[in-house]
Design an enzyme around this catalytic site. Structure first.
Site, PDB file in Angstrom:
ATOM      1  N   GLN A   9      39.832  27.667 -45.449  1.00 52.27           N
ATOM      2  CA  GLN A   9      39.592  26.602 -46.430  1.00 52.27           C
ATOM      3  C   GLN A   9      40.389  26.904 -47.720  1.00 52.27           C
ATOM      4  O   GLN A   9      41.296  27.711 -47.684  1.00 52.27           O
ATOM      5  CB  GLN A   9      38.094  26.421 -46.733  1.00 52.27           C
ATOM      6  CG  GLN A   9      37.281  25.858 -45.575  1.00 52.27           C
ATOM      7  CD  GLN A   9      36.756  26.897 -44.617  1.00 52.27           C
ATOM      8  OE1 GLN A   9      36.315  27.956 -45.009  1.00 52.27           O
ATOM      9  NE2 GLN A   9      36.815  26.601 -43.348  1.00 52.27           N
TER      10      GLN A   9
ATOM     11  N   GLY B 282      40.759  25.383 -39.351  1.00 50.96           N
ATOM     12  CA  GLY B 282      41.684  25.046 -38.279  1.00 50.96           C
ATOM     13  C   GLY B 282      43.072  25.503 -38.692  1.00 50.96           C
ATOM     14  O   GLY B 282      43.636  24.986 -39.638  1.00 50.96           O
TER      15      GLY B 282
ATOM     16  N   ASP C 299      43.806  23.417 -45.644  1.00 51.98           N
ATOM     17  CA  ASP C 299      44.938  22.837 -44.906  1.00 51.98           C
ATOM     18  C   ASP C 299      46.275  23.038 -45.607  1.00 51.98           C
ATOM     19  O   ASP C 299      47.174  22.210 -45.490  1.00 51.98           O
ATOM     20  CB  ASP C 299      44.729  21.325 -44.659  1.00 51.98           C
ATOM     21  CG  ASP C 299      43.374  21.035 -44.062  1.00 51.98           C
ATOM     22  OD1 ASP C 299      42.972  21.772 -43.150  1.00 51.98           O
ATOM     23  OD2 ASP C 299      42.710  20.078 -44.510  1.00 51.98           O
TER      24      ASP C 299
HETATM   25  P1  IMP Z   1      31.851  22.134 -43.776  1.00 46.58           P
HETATM   26  O1  IMP Z   1      32.607  23.356 -44.141  1.00 46.58           O
HETATM   27  O2  IMP Z   1      32.007  21.717 -42.337  1.00 46.58           O
HETATM   28  O3  IMP Z   1      30.415  22.200 -44.206  1.00 46.58           O
HETATM   29  O4  IMP Z   1      32.474  20.892 -44.612  1.00 46.58           O
HETATM   30  C1  IMP Z   1      32.383  20.830 -46.032  1.00 46.58           C
HETATM   31  C2  IMP Z   1      33.657  20.253 -46.625  1.00 46.58           C
HETATM   32  O5  IMP Z   1      34.709  21.181 -46.471  1.00 46.58           O
HETATM   33  C3  IMP Z   1      34.130  18.947 -45.975  1.00 46.58           C
HETATM   34  O6  IMP Z   1      34.755  18.149 -46.952  1.00 46.58           O
HETATM   35  C4  IMP Z   1      35.166  19.451 -44.977  1.00 46.58           C
HETATM   36  O7  IMP Z   1      36.095  18.467 -44.644  1.00 46.58           O
HETATM   37  C5  IMP Z   1      35.788  20.572 -45.777  1.00 46.58           C
HETATM   38  N1  IMP Z   1      36.414  21.600 -44.942  1.00 46.58           N
HETATM   39  C6  IMP Z   1      35.806  22.577 -44.239  1.00 46.58           C
HETATM   40  N2  IMP Z   1      36.698  23.342 -43.612  1.00 46.58           N
HETATM   41  C7  IMP Z   1      37.903  22.851 -43.926  1.00 46.58           C
HETATM   42  C8  IMP Z   1      39.246  23.254 -43.616  1.00 46.58           C
HETATM   43  O8  IMP Z   1      39.499  24.244 -42.916  1.00 46.58           O
HETATM   44  N3  IMP Z   1      40.228  22.488 -44.144  1.00 46.58           N
HETATM   45  C9  IMP Z   1      39.977  21.420 -44.956  1.00 46.58           C
HETATM   46  N4  IMP Z   1      38.762  21.033 -45.281  1.00 46.58           N
HETATM   47  C10 IMP Z   1      37.726  21.741 -44.778  1.00 46.58           C
END
Ligand code: IMP
Length: 435
Positions: free
Chosen positions: A223, A40, A13
Site C-alpha cells: 500500500q 497486489g 499501486d
Molecule cells: P483494505 O485494505 O482492503 O481494508 O482497503 C482499505 C482501502 O485501502 C481501500 O481504499 C482500498 O482500495 C485501499 N487499498 C488496500 N490495499 C491497497 C493496495 O495495495 N493498493 C491500493 N489501494 C489499496
C-alpha cells in the site's frame, strides 16, 4: 545488516513490486512487514507477468529468503494458491519463511469486511474485501489467531471455538443469515497448517542472524503512505501502518537497522476506493490516463481514479518516513499525455499550504496549485539505449525538467525512473543501496 526499505509515497499501486524485484538482486532476504492480500504487486519478467498478493516480490529471485513478517496478516488459502501458482510455473518457494507471530485472516474476517461495508452504505471505505480491517481489529482486541496456533491443534481448536461463537453472534446482530460451522473451519484451517508448517518459524531470529553476518535486507512496503492508518486519509485508509516506523514492529528488527529508504512515486497519482483526491482529473481525461497506464486494481480489478502528480502528498510521505530518494515510475505512460502538471501546494480557504491536512473536510476544500511541463512523448528503444550508455545526461530535456522540479520541491534526489514494464526499463540514476 544493511537495511533498505521500499515504501509507497501515494495511495498504493506506485509500482513498488517492480523496484523491489529489481533491488532484490543484491539482497539476501526480502521482508514484508505489514498488510495482507489486499496488496497486489505486478512484476514482469521477459514474456511472463507475475501478480503477487502476499509473497514478497523477492520470491521471484532464486536463492533469496522471502520473509513474511509478524506485522503481515495472512489468509492461508490465498497464500497456498499463490505458492502453488508459482511452483506450477517453475518458481521455487523454498526460500519462504512465515513469522510464527503472523495473524491469520479467517473466513469470518472476510464475511465481516463485506457486511460492515454494506452497513456503512454511502460511507463505505471501498475496501478490497479481503478481511483486512476485521483481522487487524481482532489482533488489537487480543482475540486473533496466529500462525503459531495453527500448527498446534489443541490451541487452535480452543481459540477457534471461542472466535466462531463470538462471530456467529455478531452475524446475527448484523442481520446476516449465515452461521459458520466450527468443525468445518477447524478442518479446513488445520489442513492449511499442515501444508504451511514447514515455512512457519521465528523470522525475527533469522533476521538477527543475517544482521550478525552484515547481510543486505530489503524491506518491501505494501500500500502507500496515504493509506497509513495514522497518517493517511482516515478513514479511507487500510488498517495497518504503511510508513517506515512500522518496519521495525512488523519484522522484529531494531529501528536503527534501516539504513536507506527509497520512496516510490508514480509520475502521476492514482487511488482506488473513496475519499477526497485534490489533483483528480475530470472523468474523460482520468479514464484516458487509466487506460493508457493499465490502471486496474491487481486485487479487485477496479479502475483506479487518476490525477496529476501531487507533491503535497509525496512530501508528506517523505517527511513521515525519512525517505532519502525517490523512484519515479510509469514515466513512459505520463510522457504521452500532452501538457503535464505537478501540484506542490494547495490553496485552502484563501491560504497557501504545503502540509497535508488531517481533516478530510479541509482536504476536500483544497485546490491544487500547479506548475506546467512539456511532455517527452513515447519512450523509444533508442532512448533506452542512450540512457543505458550515458546515464542521467542521456535523458530528454523534458524529463530532466520534470525530475528537476520534483527534486527541488522535495529536497531529495530521484534515484531511479521506470520507463516501461520490463525489468530492464528501470533506469538507475544514482546508487540506491546504502553503503
Ligand atoms: P483494505 O485494505 O482492503 O481494508 O482497503 C482499505 C482501502 O485501502 C481501500 O481504499 C482500498 O482500495 C485501499 N487499498 C488496500 N490495499 C491497497 C493496495 O495495495 N493498493 C491500493 N489501494 C489499496
Amino acid at each position: 545488516m544493511t537495511g533498505l526499505a521500499v515504501l509507497g509515497t501515494q495511495w498504493g499501486d506506485e509500482g513498488k513490486g517492480k523496484l523491489v524485484d529489481f533491488l532484490a538482486e543484491d539482497a539476501k532476504a526480502i521482508v514484508r512487514f505489514q498488510g495482507g492480500d489486499n496488496a497486489g504487486h505486478t512484476v514482469k519478467i521477459g514474456p511472463e507477468t507475475f501478480k503477487l498478493h502476499i509473497l514478497p516480490s523477492g520470491i521471484l529471485r532464486k536463492g533469496k529468503l522471502a520473509i513474511v513478517g509478524n506485522g503481515v496478516i495472512v489468509n492461508p488459502k490465498v497464500l497456498i494458491e499463490e505458492i502453488d501458482g508459482l511452483e506450477k510455473r517453475g518458481i521455487s518457494c523454498a526460500g519462504l519463511r512465515i513469522s510464527d507471530r503472523t495473524h491469520l485472516i479467517m473466513p469470518y474476517h472476510v464475511m465481516l469486511d463485506g457486511a460492515e461495508e454494506r452497513l456503512k452504505a454511502g460511507k463505505n471505505v471501498g475496501t478490497t474485501g479481503r478481511g483486512i480491517g476485521p483481522c487487524y481489529s481482532d489482533k488489537i482486541a487480543r482475540v486473533g489467531i496466529r500462525m503459531c496456533d495453527l500448527i498446534d491443534e489443541k490451541v487452535f481448536r480452543d481459540k477457534l471455538r471461542f472466535a466462531i461463537d463470538l462471530k456467529n453472534r455478531i452475524f446475527k446482530a448484523y442481520g446476516m443469515e449465515q452461521q459458520l460451522s466450527y468443525e468445518a473451519v477447524a478442518k479446513e484451517y488445520l489442513a492449511y497448517g499442515k501444508r504451511l508448517g514447514k515455512y512457519i518459524t521465528d523470522t525475527g531470529a533469522i533476521l538477527r542472524k543475517l544482521d550478525e553476518r552484515n547481510s543486505k535486507i530489503l524491506f518491501e512496503g505494501a500500500q502507500g503512505s496515504l493509506l497509513d492508518i495514522d497518517y493517511g486519509t482516515y478513514p479511507y485508509v487500510t488498517s495497518s501502518n504503511t510508513i517506515a516506523g512500522n518496519i521495525s514492529n512488523g519484522s522484529g528488527v531494531p529501528p536503527g537497522s534501516i539504513d536507506g529508504i527509497i520512496g516510490i512515486a508514480k509520475a502521476y497519482t492514482t487511488r482506488v476506493g473513496s475519499g477526497p483526491f485534490p489533483t483528480e482529473l475530470p472523468e474523460r481525461e482520468g479514464v484516458a490516463l487509466a487506460k493508457a497506464g493499465g490502471e486496474f486494481g491487481t486485487t479487485t480489478g477496479r479502475m483506479r481514479r487518476c490525477g496529476w502528480l501531487d507533491l503535497v502528498v509525496v512530501s508528506h510521505a517523505v517527511r513521515l518516513s525519512g525517505i532519502d530518494s525517490i523512484g519515479l515510475t510509469k514515466m513512459d505512460v505520463l510522457g504521452t499525455m500532452g501538457k503535464l502538471r505537478i501540484c506542490d501546494r494547495y490553496r485552502l480557504d484563501g491560504k497557501m499550504i504545503r502540509d497535508f491536512p488531517a481533516s478530510l473536510e479541509a482536504l476536500a476544500r483544497c485546490e491544487p496549485v500547479y506548475s506546467e511541463f512539456g511532455s517527452w512523448g513515447e519512450v523509444s528503444e533508442s532512448m533506452i539505449e542512450k540512457l543505458k550508455k550515458k546515464g542521467k545526461s542521456g535523458l530528454p530535456i523534458e524529463i530532466k525538467q520534470y525530475i528537476g522540479h520534483i527534486e527541488k520541491s522535495l529536497g531529495i534526489p530521484v534515484s531511479a525512473i521506470g520507463l516501461g514494464k520490463e525489468r530492464d526499463r528501470t533506469i538507475v540514476l544514482r546508487n540506491i543501496w546504502p553503503k
